[in-house]
Write an enzyme that holds these catalytic residues in place. Structure first.
Site, PDB file in Angstrom:
ATOM      1  N   SER A 101       0.535  -1.209  -0.063  1.00 18.25           N
ATOM      2  CA  SER A 101       0.103   0.030   0.010  1.00 18.25           C
ATOM      3  C   SER A 101       0.847   1.347   0.024  1.00 18.25           C
ATOM      4  O   SER A 101       1.596   1.409  -0.945  1.00 18.25           O
ATOM      5  CB  SER A 101      -0.829  -0.094   1.209  1.00 18.25           C
ATOM      6  N   ASP A 240      -2.336   6.562  -3.612  1.00 13.22           N
ATOM      7  CA  ASP A 240      -1.396   5.832  -2.765  1.00 13.22           C
ATOM      8  C   ASP A 240      -0.761   4.654  -3.759  1.00 13.22           C
ATOM      9  O   ASP A 240      -1.112   4.573  -4.713  1.00 13.22           O
ATOM     10  CB  ASP A 240      -1.629   5.279  -1.311  1.00 13.22           C
ATOM     11  N   ASP A 242      -0.989   1.492  -4.006  1.00 11.06           N
ATOM     12  CA  ASP A 242      -1.799   0.496  -4.629  1.00 11.06           C
ATOM     13  C   ASP A 242      -3.273   0.880  -5.148  1.00 11.06           C
ATOM     14  O   ASP A 242      -3.973   0.322  -5.340  1.00 11.06           O
ATOM     15  CB  ASP A 242      -2.050  -0.854  -3.721  1.00 11.06           C
ATOM     16  N   ASP A 244      -5.740   2.089  -3.420  1.00  8.51           N
ATOM     17  CA  ASP A 244      -7.053   2.064  -2.574  1.00  8.51           C
ATOM     18  C   ASP A 244      -7.367   3.395  -1.692  1.00  8.51           C
ATOM     19  O   ASP A 244      -8.032   3.501  -0.793  1.00  8.51           O
ATOM     20  CB  ASP A 244      -7.064   0.856  -1.631  1.00  8.51           C
TER      21      ASP A 244
END
Length: 446
Positions: A101, A240, A242, A244
């Site tokens: 993440s 960010d 990834d 999400d």
């Protein structure tokens, strides 16, 4: 039963340090394949962000899944919510995301999605952990899993994102700056906004495997603020690594966080008769969000921190919208998990319908001063949250706030941190209380 490996958002840690090692990922792939295969034929999607270690772990997971007899479909670098969506649409038994993440490149981790595109239930994670403690076996060669690659994954997801706004929608004339954090959104996000007519300037979309989240994205938003001001953009969008989480920057350079984005989306749904129930926040959601929603007669509840808990609360109540101030925003009328691109589109749609700028829209939510301090703890056997001195100090601060604020001490689910949060009406008082509590927590952790 407590979990040995899974935290609030999967398994995460430093690359090369157990369990973020190739041998563990091989065994994890096998254990997951065995768990999912109990329902018969098993097909698993595997995607990743742009970390260099993702290639290594992709190969290890692929081998383990195949050894368990699971077919594997490789997506390559894709946003986490895209993997959830594609898992659903391909009718796979599960999806696996290789990502840490918003963490730096030398961390990595694993997240799982069920066949419905939701986070795995605790009981399935526990089943995988139990299998990890068993000897690894390989199915007979005729039953080994096959591996294929989905070449049109990005195009499928782009069309899905665009379908979350009315087909007649055009953002022509809207000037955006989009920061992709050198992460998983670097290809798809610019395409989505451009295909909907926006004038898009793209930042940090040249991943090299090592630069993900480095001085950019939703955790380092300064360069986006500068680009919005220099380019006279209407607003900026920061993802960010990834994809999400999303934060925004208005035309003045002010940061608009997840609480504010959540309010803008919920208000728009209410105004158009589409808000089902209320809004789910977390223990970290600003008190100002709760009060602003109350003014609109929108119910608000707090879940534990972590988008999996927000999602669980939404499903239980059959509500549509929830999220965290960090930028995880879940729109259950479109997605089964936090989706940064989808959330950003809902905000843009709300602004367009109201004829407002982002700066104007955020004024309806008056945030209370909130100070959050992260205190790192090491190998200390002392649980700082159970220490008598910490408990006593926390109670005294709560008493001093006299019902006009909150104190929250909690451990991070992904890092060795204690998060000390104090919220109230007077910023200097709030900061003093937070710093004193953080100092005490640090002392008892030594």
């Amino acid at each position: 039963m407590s979990r040995k490996y899974f935290g609030t958002d999967g398994i995460r840690g430093r690359v090369g340090e157990y369990p973020i090692t190739p041998d563990f990922m091989l065994k994890l792939g096998w254990a997951a394949g065995m768990a999912f295969r109990k329902q018969g034929h098993c097909r698993v999607l595997v995607g990743k962000d742009t970390r260099i270690s993702g290639y290594m772990f992709e190969s290890a997971l692929e081998a383990g899944l195949s050894a368990a007899g699971a077919d594997v479909m490789l997506l390559g670098p894709m946003p986490t919510p895209a993997i959830a969506y594609l898992t659903r649409t391909f009718h796979a038994e599960a999806g696996i995301v290789i990502s840490a993440s918003h963490n730096p490149h030398d961390d990595n981790g694993i997240k799982f999605f069920s066949g419905q595109g939701t986070k795995l239930p605790d009981e399935v994670e526990l089943m995988i952990e139990e299998l990890l403690d068993q000897p690894m076996t390989v199915v007979e060669s005729g039953k080994l899993g096959k591996v294929s690659r989905i070449n049109d994954a990005a195009g499928r997801y782009i069309e899905f994102c665009k379908s979350s706004v009315p087909s007649s929608t055009s953002f022509e004339g809207l000037k955006l700056v989009v920061d992709c954090a050198h992460g998983a959104t670097y290809k798809v996000a610019p395409s989505v906004f451009r295909e909907l007519g926006a004038d898009v300037t793209v930042l940090h979309a040249q991943p090299d495997g090592l630069n993900i989240n480095e001085g950019c994205g939703s955790t380092h938003i300064e360069s986006l603020q500068a680009a919005v001001l220099v380019g006279h953009a209407d607003l900026g969008i920061a993802f960010d690594g990834d994809g999400d989480r999303v934060l925004m920057v208005d035309h003045t350079g002010a940061i608009v966080d997840g609480d504010e984005l959540l309010f803008i989306i919920a208000r728009d749904l209410q105004e158009h008769g589409k808000l089902q129930g209320g809004v789910v926040g977390t223990l970290m959601s600003n008190l100002g969000l709760e009060l602003a929603l109350k003014d609109l007669d929108i119910p608000f509840v707090r879940a534990k921190v972590g988008d999996r808990y927000v999602m669980a609360e939404l499903l239980e109540r059959e509500w549509l919208v929830g999220g965290e101030n960090s930028g995880h925003v879940v729109c259950c009328n479109h997605t089964t998990t936090g989706d940064a691109i989808i959330a950003a589109l809902q905000v843009l749609m709300a602004l367009k319908r109201r004829g407002e700028t982002l700066a104007q829209a955020r004024q309806a939510l008056r945030k209370c001063p909130q100070v959050l301090i992260n205190v790192r703890f090491g190998a200390s056997k002392v649980d700082p949250l159970e220490h008598p001195a910490v408990k006593e100090a926390s109670a005294k601060v709560t008493e001093a706030l006299a019902g006009r604020g909150r104190v929250l001490l909690r451990k991070s689910g992904t890092e060795p941190l204690v998060r000390v949060m104090v919220e109230g009406e007077d910023e200097s008082q709030v900061r003093a209380h937070a710093e004193a509590l953080a100092k005490l927590v640090g002392e008892v952790c030594v």
